[in-house]
Design a protein around this motif. Structure first.
Motif, short mmCIF file in Angstrom:
data_model
loop_
_atom_site.label_atom_id
_atom_site.label_comp_id
_atom_site.label_asym_id
_atom_site.label_seq_id
_atom_site.Cartn_x
_atom_site.Cartn_y
_atom_site.Cartn_z
N THR A 173 0.83 -1.20 0.00
CA THR A 173 0.00 0.00 0.00
C THR A 173 0.87 1.26 0.00
O THR A 173 0.54 2.25 -0.66
CB THR A 173 -0.93 -0.01 1.22
OG1 THR A 173 -1.71 -1.21 1.21
CG2 THR A 173 -1.87 1.18 1.20
N ALA A 232 1.99 1.74 -3.41
CA ALA A 232 0.87 2.19 -4.25
C ALA A 232 0.68 3.71 -4.13
O ALA A 232 0.49 4.40 -5.14
CB ALA A 232 -0.40 1.47 -3.86
N SER A 280 1.37 6.30 -7.14
CA SER A 280 0.24 7.08 -7.64
C SER A 280 0.55 8.57 -7.64
O SER A 280 0.17 9.30 -8.57
CB SER A 280 -1.02 6.80 -6.82
OG SER A 280 -0.90 7.28 -5.49
N ASP A 333 -3.68 -3.05 -7.32
CA ASP A 333 -4.62 -2.99 -6.20
C ASP A 333 -5.37 -4.31 -6.03
O ASP A 333 -5.78 -4.65 -4.92
CB ASP A 333 -5.62 -1.84 -6.39
CG ASP A 333 -6.53 -1.67 -5.19
OD1 ASP A 333 -6.03 -1.35 -4.09
OD2 ASP A 333 -7.75 -1.89 -5.34
N LYS A 334 -5.53 -5.05 -7.11
CA LYS A 334 -6.19 -6.35 -7.02
C LYS A 334 -5.38 -7.31 -6.13
O LYS A 334 -5.96 -8.15 -5.42
CB LYS A 334 -6.36 -6.95 -8.41
CG LYS A 334 -7.28 -6.13 -9.31
CD LYS A 334 -7.31 -6.70 -10.72
CE LYS A 334 -8.16 -5.82 -11.65
NZ LYS A 334 -8.14 -6.31 -13.05
N ILE A 372 -3.53 -6.36 -3.56
CA ILE A 372 -3.78 -5.93 -2.19
C ILE A 372 -5.10 -6.48 -1.69
O ILE A 372 -5.21 -6.96 -0.56
CB ILE A 372 -3.75 -4.38 -2.11
CG1 ILE A 372 -2.34 -3.86 -2.42
CG2 ILE A 372 -4.21 -3.90 -0.73
CD1 ILE A 372 -2.24 -2.35 -2.48
N ASP A 373 -6.12 -6.43 -2.56
CA ASP A 373 -7.43 -6.98 -2.19
C ASP A 373 -7.33 -8.47 -1.85
O ASP A 373 -7.93 -8.94 -0.88
CB ASP A 373 -8.43 -6.77 -3.33
CG ASP A 373 -8.76 -5.31 -3.57
OD1 ASP A 373 -8.46 -4.48 -2.68
OD2 ASP A 373 -9.30 -4.99 -4.64
N GLU A 391 -6.35 -2.14 3.32
CA GLU A 391 -6.97 -2.37 2.01
C GLU A 391 -7.64 -1.10 1.51
O GLU A 391 -7.56 -0.77 0.31
CB GLU A 391 -7.98 -3.52 2.12
CG GLU A 391 -8.56 -3.97 0.79
CD GLU A 391 -9.75 -3.12 0.34
OE1 GLU A 391 -9.97 -2.98 -0.89
OE2 GLU A 391 -10.47 -2.60 1.22
N GLY A 396 -5.19 1.27 0.16
CA GLY A 396 -4.86 0.90 -1.21
C GLY A 396 -5.89 1.41 -2.19
O GLY A 396 -5.54 1.85 -3.30
N ASP A 397 -7.16 1.37 -1.81
CA ASP A 397 -8.22 1.90 -2.67
C ASP A 397 -8.03 3.39 -2.93
O ASP A 397 -8.26 3.88 -4.04
CB ASP A 397 -9.59 1.66 -2.04
CG ASP A 397 -10.03 0.21 -2.11
OD1 ASP A 397 -9.46 -0.55 -2.91
OD2 ASP A 397 -10.96 -0.17 -1.36
N LYS A 451 -5.30 3.83 -5.39
CA LYS A 451 -5.84 3.48 -6.71
C LYS A 451 -6.68 4.62 -7.28
O LYS A 451 -6.59 4.93 -8.48
CB LYS A 451 -6.70 2.22 -6.59
CG LYS A 451 -7.42 1.82 -7.87
CD LYS A 451 -8.36 0.65 -7.64
CE LYS A 451 -9.52 1.03 -6.73
NZ LYS A 451 -10.48 -0.09 -6.56
#
Length: 219
Positions: free
Chosen positions: A25, A28, A32, A51-52, A54-55, A93, A96-97, A100
């Motif tokens: 994360t 990420a 970004s 990100d997938k 991380i999910d 998580e 991370g979103d 993203k």
């Protein structure tokens, strides 16, 4: 291996899972922001794709934690520690979103916008990354002195967020491209601010684990 030793071994594995997903994360967010400032659409797309992963890691942590609760039926502090693990994984998580979503804003802006990205976004991001490192130290050591530092850093992020939004509202957009720019910059600032808020949530979880008290670091 005795049951108690098995529990501690699996708990340590979960802790390492948390550190690993948190580091992803962290990367990420860093990527970004780099993508936003450099108009790097390919890097932004990579953040969205990653990100997938991380999910998936969050789902794996949840499954392992729930299985450990079912097998060991822990009580008191052990149960609280596992519940906190679930909460921390969820916050990571969602961080991370937010990273993203910054990448998605970069993609929407494209490569042709001429406006300069406010430097406050970089400062906000750097502060959030320091917060994350601090939160991870608190998590690993179960040290509330680290967790309590997060509120002050979060205040800095909040002030910068308000500054960016105020500046964006003060600008006049005369065409659709300028409107898009103002919207995506304001959104990106909000995503960083939310990223930092989730870190303070981790601090609150650690405070609850160690002291058994509910503390609002976002207040």
């Amino acid at each position: 291996m005795p049951s108690r030793e098995q529990f501690h071994s699996e708990m340590e594995e979960l802790n390492q899972d948390i550190i690993r997903i948190a580091n992803k994360t962290k990367k990420a967010l860093s990527n970004s922001i780099d993508a936003l400032f450099n108009q790097d659409i390919e890097l932004a797309k990579q953040v969205v794709s990653d990100d997938k992963l991380i999910d998936k890691e969050e789902a794996s942590i949840n499954d392992k934690t729930i299985l450990l609760i079912a097998k060991q039926q822990p009580v008191a502090t052990d149960l609280r520690r596992l519940i906190i693990t679930l909460r921390v994984a969820t916050d990571i998580e969602r961080m991370g979103d937010n990273a993203k979503n910054i990448a998605k804003s970069t993609i929407r802006l494209g490569k042709d916008y001429q406006e300069e990205i406010p430097k406050e976004l970089r400062t906000m991001s750097n502060t959030a990354l320091v917060m994350l490192e601090t939160a991870l130290s608190a998590f690993q050591q179960e040290d509330i002195s680290f967790a309590q530092k997060l509120a002050e850093m979060d205040d800095k992020v909040d002030k910068l967020y308000k500054q960016v939004v105020t500046n964006m509202l003060g600008k006049t957009a005369i065409n659709s491209e300028e409107v898009q720019y103002l919207m995506q910059i304001a959104f990106s600032a909000r995503y960083i601010e939310r990223f930092a808020d989730h870190i303070t949530n981790i601090g609150e979880s650690i405070l609850f684990l160690v002291k058994g008290e509910i503390v609002d670091l976002n207040d």
